[in-house]
Design a protein around this motif. Structure first.
Motif, PDB file in Angstrom:
ATOM      1  N   LEU A 194      10.535  -0.629   3.298  1.00 57.87           N
ATOM      2  CA  LEU A 194       9.700  -1.425   4.195  1.00 57.87           C
ATOM      3  C   LEU A 194       8.229  -1.035   4.064  1.00 57.87           C
ATOM      4  CD1 LEU A 194       9.568  -3.580   6.351  1.00 57.87           C
ATOM      5  CD2 LEU A 194      10.067  -1.837   8.074  1.00 57.87           C
ATOM      6  N   MET A 195       7.958   0.263   3.956  1.00 57.75           N
ATOM      7  CA  MET A 195       6.579   0.725   3.823  1.00 57.75           C
ATOM      8  C   MET A 195       5.951   0.227   2.520  1.00 57.75           C
ATOM      9  SD  MET A 195       4.128   2.391   5.282  1.00 57.75           S
ATOM     10  CE  MET A 195       4.945   3.319   6.582  1.00 57.75           C
ATOM     11  N   SER A 196       6.686   0.348   1.420  1.00 55.26           N
ATOM     12  CA  SER A 196       6.167  -0.101   0.120  1.00 55.26           C
ATOM     13  C   SER A 196       5.947  -1.607   0.112  1.00 55.26           C
ATOM     14  CB  SER A 196       7.143   0.295  -0.991  1.00 55.26           C
ATOM     15  OG  SER A 196       7.348   1.685  -1.026  1.00 55.26           O
ATOM     16  N   GLY A 197       6.903  -2.343   0.673  1.00 52.43           N
ATOM     17  CA  GLY A 197       6.775  -3.794   0.690  1.00 52.43           C
ATOM     18  C   GLY A 197       5.590  -4.275   1.494  1.00 52.43           C
ATOM     19  N   MET A 198       5.334  -3.635   2.629  1.00 55.55           N
ATOM     20  CA  MET A 198       4.213  -4.055   3.465  1.00 55.55           C
ATOM     21  C   MET A 198       2.865  -3.718   2.818  1.00 55.55           C
ATOM     22  SD  MET A 198       5.356  -5.773   5.947  1.00 55.55           S
ATOM     23  CE  MET A 198       6.414  -6.399   4.627  1.00 55.55           C
ATOM     24  N   ALA A 199       2.809  -2.583   2.115  1.00 57.37           N
ATOM     25  CA  ALA A 199       1.578  -2.235   1.401  1.00 57.37           C
ATOM     26  C   ALA A 199       1.258  -3.287   0.344  1.00 57.37           C
ATOM     27  CB  ALA A 199       1.712  -0.869   0.765  1.00 57.37           C
TER      28      ALA A 199
ATOM     29  N   ALA B 186       2.072   6.052  -8.447  1.00 56.81           N
ATOM     30  CA  ALA B 186       1.300   6.764  -7.423  1.00 56.81           C
ATOM     31  C   ALA B 186       2.205   7.531  -6.460  1.00 56.81           C
ATOM     32  CB  ALA B 186       0.430   5.778  -6.651  1.00 56.81           C
ATOM     33  N   LEU B 187       3.371   6.954  -6.143  1.00 62.88           N
ATOM     34  CA  LEU B 187       4.281   7.608  -5.202  1.00 62.88           C
ATOM     35  C   LEU B 187       5.088   8.735  -5.837  1.00 62.88           C
ATOM     36  CD1 LEU B 187       5.694   4.594  -3.132  1.00 62.88           C
ATOM     37  CD2 LEU B 187       4.180   6.400  -2.333  1.00 62.88           C
ATOM     38  N   GLY B 188       5.265   8.672  -7.149  1.00 62.51           N
ATOM     39  CA  GLY B 188       6.011   9.732  -7.830  1.00 62.51           C
ATOM     40  C   GLY B 188       7.461   9.782  -7.379  1.00 62.51           C
ATOM     41  N   PRO B 189       7.974  10.974  -7.094  1.00 66.82           N
ATOM     42  CA  PRO B 189       9.392  11.115  -6.742  1.00 66.82           C
ATOM     43  C   PRO B 189       9.744  10.599  -5.344  1.00 66.82           C
ATOM     44  CG  PRO B 189       8.270  13.237  -6.564  1.00 66.82           C
ATOM     45  CD  PRO B 189       7.290  12.282  -7.165  1.00 66.82           C
ATOM     46  N   LYS B 190       8.768  10.204  -4.569  1.00 66.33           N
ATOM     47  CA  LYS B 190       9.046   9.741  -3.207  1.00 66.33           C
ATOM     48  C   LYS B 190       9.721   8.373  -3.176  1.00 66.33           C
ATOM     49  CE  LYS B 190       5.419  12.368  -0.865  1.00 66.33           C
ATOM     50  NZ  LYS B 190       6.381  13.157  -0.063  1.00 66.33           N
ATOM     51  N   ALA B 191       9.691   7.638  -4.278  1.00 67.53           N
ATOM     52  CA  ALA B 191      10.307   6.313  -4.315  1.00 67.53           C
ATOM     53  C   ALA B 191      10.756   6.007  -5.735  1.00 67.53           C
ATOM     54  CB  ALA B 191       9.333   5.246  -3.820  1.00 67.53           C
ATOM     55  N   SER B 192      11.936   5.442  -5.871  1.00 61.92           N
ATOM     56  CA  SER B 192      12.431   5.028  -7.179  1.00 61.92           C
ATOM     57  C   SER B 192      11.926   3.622  -7.492  1.00 61.92           C
ATOM     58  CB  SER B 192      13.956   5.050  -7.198  1.00 61.92           C
ATOM     59  OG  SER B 192      14.472   4.054  -6.327  1.00 61.92           O
ATOM     60  N   LEU B 193      11.999   3.241  -8.757  1.00 63.60           N
ATOM     61  CA  LEU B 193      11.591   1.895  -9.131  1.00 63.60           C
ATOM     62  C   LEU B 193      12.502   0.863  -8.476  1.00 63.60           C
ATOM     63  CD1 LEU B 193       9.593   0.252 -10.781  1.00 63.60           C
ATOM     64  CD2 LEU B 193      11.140   0.421 -12.742  1.00 63.60           C
ATOM     65  N   GLY B 194      13.786   1.216  -8.308  1.00 57.13           N
ATOM     66  CA  GLY B 194      14.706   0.313  -7.625  1.00 57.13           C
ATOM     67  C   GLY B 194      14.284   0.066  -6.183  1.00 57.13           C
ATOM     68  N   ASP B 195      13.829   1.123  -5.497  1.00 57.42           N
ATOM     69  CA  ASP B 195      13.332   0.962  -4.126  1.00 57.42           C
ATOM     70  C   ASP B 195      12.126   0.032  -4.090  1.00 57.42           C
ATOM     71  OD1 ASP B 195      15.198   2.582  -2.857  1.00 57.42           O
ATOM     72  OD2 ASP B 195      14.031   4.407  -3.187  1.00 57.42           O
ATOM     73  N   ILE B 196      11.225   0.206  -5.054  1.00 64.63           N
ATOM     74  CA  ILE B 196      10.018  -0.633  -5.107  1.00 64.63           C
ATOM     75  C   ILE B 196      10.413  -2.088  -5.346  1.00 64.63           C
ATOM     76  CG2 ILE B 196       7.822  -1.036  -6.254  1.00 64.63           C
ATOM     77  CD1 ILE B 196       7.896   1.571  -4.726  1.00 64.63           C
ATOM     78  N   TYR B 197      11.338  -2.307  -6.270  1.00 66.80           N
ATOM     79  CA  TYR B 197      11.802  -3.667  -6.552  1.00 66.80           C
ATOM     80  C   TYR B 197      12.370  -4.325  -5.293  1.00 66.80           C
ATOM     81  CZ  TYR B 197      11.404  -3.435 -11.683  1.00 66.80           C
ATOM     82  OH  TYR B 197      10.939  -3.371 -12.963  1.00 66.80           O
ATOM     83  N   MET B 198      13.269  -3.615  -4.609  1.00 67.48           N
ATOM     84  CA  MET B 198      13.918  -4.182  -3.436  1.00 67.48           C
ATOM     85  C   MET B 198      12.923  -4.390  -2.288  1.00 67.48           C
ATOM     86  SD  MET B 198      16.935  -4.767  -4.379  1.00 67.48           S
ATOM     87  CE  MET B 198      17.616  -5.235  -2.776  1.00 67.48           C
ATOM     88  N   SER B 199      11.925  -3.526  -2.199  1.00 67.75           N
ATOM     89  CA  SER B 199      10.971  -3.611  -1.101  1.00 67.75           C
ATOM     90  C   SER B 199      10.171  -4.899  -1.117  1.00 67.75           C
ATOM     91  CB  SER B 199      10.011  -2.413  -1.147  1.00 67.75           C
ATOM     92  OG  SER B 199       9.050  -2.564  -2.191  1.00 67.75           O
ATOM     93  N   VAL B 200       9.926  -5.420  -2.300  1.00 65.24           N
ATOM     94  CA  VAL B 200       8.975  -6.514  -2.425  1.00 65.24           C
ATOM     95  C   VAL B 200       9.644  -7.894  -2.391  1.00 65.24           C
ATOM     96  CG1 VAL B 200       8.924  -6.865  -4.943  1.00 65.24           C
ATOM     97  CG2 VAL B 200       6.796  -6.971  -3.631  1.00 65.24           C
ATOM     98  N   LEU B 201      10.967  -7.955  -2.501  1.00 70.80           N
ATOM     99  CA  LEU B 201      11.642  -9.252  -2.520  1.00 70.80           C
ATOM    100  C   LEU B 201      11.377 -10.075  -1.251  1.00 70.80           C
ATOM    101  CD1 LEU B 201      15.065  -8.336  -4.200  1.00 70.80           C
ATOM    102  CD2 LEU B 201      13.028  -9.371  -5.235  1.00 70.80           C
ATOM    103  N   PRO B 202      11.479  -9.490  -0.034  1.00 71.51           N
ATOM    104  CA  PRO B 202      11.143 -10.285   1.156  1.00 71.51           C
ATOM    105  C   PRO B 202       9.679 -10.710   1.183  1.00 71.51           C
ATOM    106  CG  PRO B 202      12.394  -8.313   1.764  1.00 71.51           C
ATOM    107  CD  PRO B 202      11.982  -8.149   0.334  1.00 71.51           C
ATOM    108  N   VAL B 203       8.809  -9.871   0.662  1.00 72.28           N
ATOM    109  CA  VAL B 203       7.383 -10.197   0.633  1.00 72.28           C
ATOM    110  C   VAL B 203       7.132 -11.396  -0.277  1.00 72.28           C
ATOM    111  CG1 VAL B 203       5.093  -9.360   0.005  1.00 72.28           C
ATOM    112  CG2 VAL B 203       6.718  -7.825   1.135  1.00 72.28           C
ATOM    113  N   VAL B 204       7.759 -11.392  -1.446  1.00 67.98           N
ATOM    114  CA  VAL B 204       7.618 -12.521  -2.369  1.00 67.98           C
ATOM    115  C   VAL B 204       8.110 -13.804  -1.715  1.00 67.98           C
ATOM    116  CG1 VAL B 204       8.399 -13.493  -4.565  1.00 67.98           C
ATOM    117  CG2 VAL B 204       7.753 -11.083  -4.437  1.00 67.98           C
ATOM    118  N   ALA B 205       9.239 -13.724  -1.009  1.00 66.34           N
ATOM    119  CA  ALA B 205       9.779 -14.912  -0.329  1.00 66.34           C
ATOM    120  C   ALA B 205       8.806 -15.425   0.728  1.00 66.34           C
ATOM    121  CB  ALA B 205      11.127 -14.561   0.303  1.00 66.34           C
ATOM    122  N   ILE B 206       8.199 -14.515   1.486  1.00 61.64           N
ATOM    123  CA  ILE B 206       7.232 -14.913   2.516  1.00 61.64           C
ATOM    124  C   ILE B 206       6.020 -15.592   1.883  1.00 61.64           C
ATOM    125  CG2 ILE B 206       5.573 -14.016   4.209  1.00 61.64           C
ATOM    126  CD1 ILE B 206       7.674 -11.893   4.939  1.00 61.64           C
ATOM    127  N   MET B 207       5.504 -15.023   0.801  1.00 54.63           N
ATOM    128  CA  MET B 207       4.303 -15.571   0.181  1.00 54.63           C
ATOM    129  C   MET B 207       4.566 -16.905  -0.503  1.00 54.63           C
ATOM    130  SD  MET B 207       2.115 -13.430   1.147  1.00 54.63           S
ATOM    131  CE  MET B 207       0.698 -13.986   0.227  1.00 54.63           C
TER     132      MET B 207
END
Length: 430
Positions: free
Chosen positions: A136-141, A388-409
């Motif tokens: 949620l944090m990554s997606g909102m950023a 930038a986030l390094g080990p705090k987030a995986s690429l899979g987390d980043i991918y999943m975070s942005v899907l709702p954002v893409v739908a909204i936009m």
């Protein structure tokens, strides 16, 4: 067919990672010689001179200098702390703060990738350490950063206005209401997401600020309102042109830096140096884009593109969707400015032939550019945030975070198409 091969070659040159102005110059030289022989190179001096002496281009270095002054003065940290204090106790408060800050940073930088990298190094790691949801944090950023191209002062607005011949003032005003609507949509999504979490109580955090502290936060935000008024306010009131507003905005940024005790000779030197370097690159790019437009006209590609689109038996909505789909995909791979320089000369005769409102269409296209930059699997802003986030987030987390954002936009883009007054209402007062 020759023109399509040429455009494919240009895209391939961009993908090699060459600077945009180098890629355009190399392609333009080759295309001019192929189409017109060595005599075609005589197009270059006149086109470059005409572009470089265009008065509207003065606002480009001014807007860049405005952003440099605010970034380098450290006033962004004051802005973040003030917003954080004012939001106070609210479900999902930290996510709302991230959206607000990413929108503000995006407006200053005009780049989703810059915002992703900056927040990934500063704000997000601390929020994740406090237990915030990674996705949620990554997606909102990234969602807030998506609004960068339509929020003044935006260099992309200036570029698309000059390339298309549209009113830059109207394009700047056009993004305000869609930006507000997008912010409301993000807020609703945050509340729903927080409500669904089993540990939602942890996301309801109070800053502990009392009334006096909130009043001080408002006072700290007032200087920034100077910049907003001197840029957008003067344009909407009809007092200043975009070029004049850019100059007054720089003056406002100097005032803000002085108010917070950040003004220094080193700040001026570093800001001017950064603005000169970036402005020079953009001006060269604009000059090469003029030559590119002339070559498209000479080759007949623009006319053929209009004839092809006119031959399609589709509705205006389907055509709009098709025209939006291309930059949505290409912006996963290409820089936003590079893509604008390619698409605007091609799209311009098409939207004129089909009667699309230029302010509505170009505003939708600007939003589309940032969506492509955050869309899996190849959106380059995603990789910037992951690095930038390094080990705090995986690429899979980043991918999943942005899907709702893409739908909204995407929903916002088609909302703009369905209800044009969302975009045209504010510019109608100019």
């Amino acid at each position: 067919m020759t023109a399509l091969i040429g455009l494919s070659l240009l895209l391939a040159i961009f993908l090699l990672g060459l600077p945009i102005f180098v890629a355009f110059f190399a392609f333009n030289i080759g295309a001019a010689i192929y189409l017109m022989g060595a005599g075609g190179l005589t197009l270059f001096p006149g086109s470059i001179l005409n572009t470089m002496t265009t008065s509207e281009l003065i606002m480009v270095p001014l807007f860049i200098l405005l952003g440099e002054l605010l970034f380098r003065s450290g006033t962004i940290e004051i802005l973040f702390d003030s917003v954080d204090t004012l939001i106070g106790k609210l479900p999902g408060r930290e996510y709302v703060v991230v959206v607000a800050v990413s929108v503000l940073l995006g407006a200053l930088s005009g780049s989703a990738i810059a915002v992703a990298a900056l927040l990934g190094r500063t704000l997000l790691p601390a929020a994740l350490d406090r237990g915030a949801d990674t996705r949620l944090m990554s997606g909102m950023a990234l969602g807030g950063a998506c609004l960068a191209p339509i929020i003044p002062p935006s260099i992309l607005i200036v570029i698309i206005g000059m390339l298309s011949g549209s009113s830059i003032s109207q394009l700047m005003a056009a993004g305000v209401v869609p930006g507000v609507i997008a912010g409301m949509m993000f807020f609703v999504y945050i509340q729903v997401a927080v409500w669904r979490r089993s540990d939602r109580a942890r996301t309801t955090v109070d800053t502990g600020a009392d009334g006096a502290e909130k009043l001080r936060a408002v006072a700290r935000l007032l200087p920034f309102s100077i910049v907003v008024f001197l840029v957008l306010g003067l344009i909407l009131l009809g007092i200043a042109t975009p070029t004049e507003a850019a100059a007054t905005g720089v003056f406002g940024a100097v005032i803000v830096a002085a108010i917070f005790g950040k003004l220094s000779l080193r700040l001026f030197r570093d800001s001017i140096e950064g603005a000169v370097i970036l402005s020079a690159m953009l001006l060269v790019i604009m000059a090469t884009s003029t030559i590119f437009t002339q070559l498209l006209a000479f080759s007949g590609f623009a006319r053929d593109a209009v004839d092809f689109v006119n031959g399609l038996d589709v509705s205006d909505l389907a055509l709009f969707a098709l025209l939006m789909l291309l930059p949505f995909v290409l912006c996963m791979f290409l820089d936003q400015i590079a893509l604008l320089l390619i698409l605007v000369p091609i799209y311009l005769p098409i939207i004129q032939a089909h009667g699309f409102d230029p302010v509505v269409f170009w505003t939708a296209l600007l939003l589309n550019l940032s969506i492509g930059a955050i869309t899996p699997p190849f959106g380059y802003a995603l990789f910037a945030l992951r690095a930038a986030l390094g080990p705090k987030a995986s690429l899979g987390d980043i991918y999943m975070s942005v899907l709702p954002v893409v739908a909204i936009m995407v929903a916002l883009i088609f909302l703009i198409y369905a209800f044009p007054p969302i975009v045209t209402w504010l510019p109608s007062f100019l």
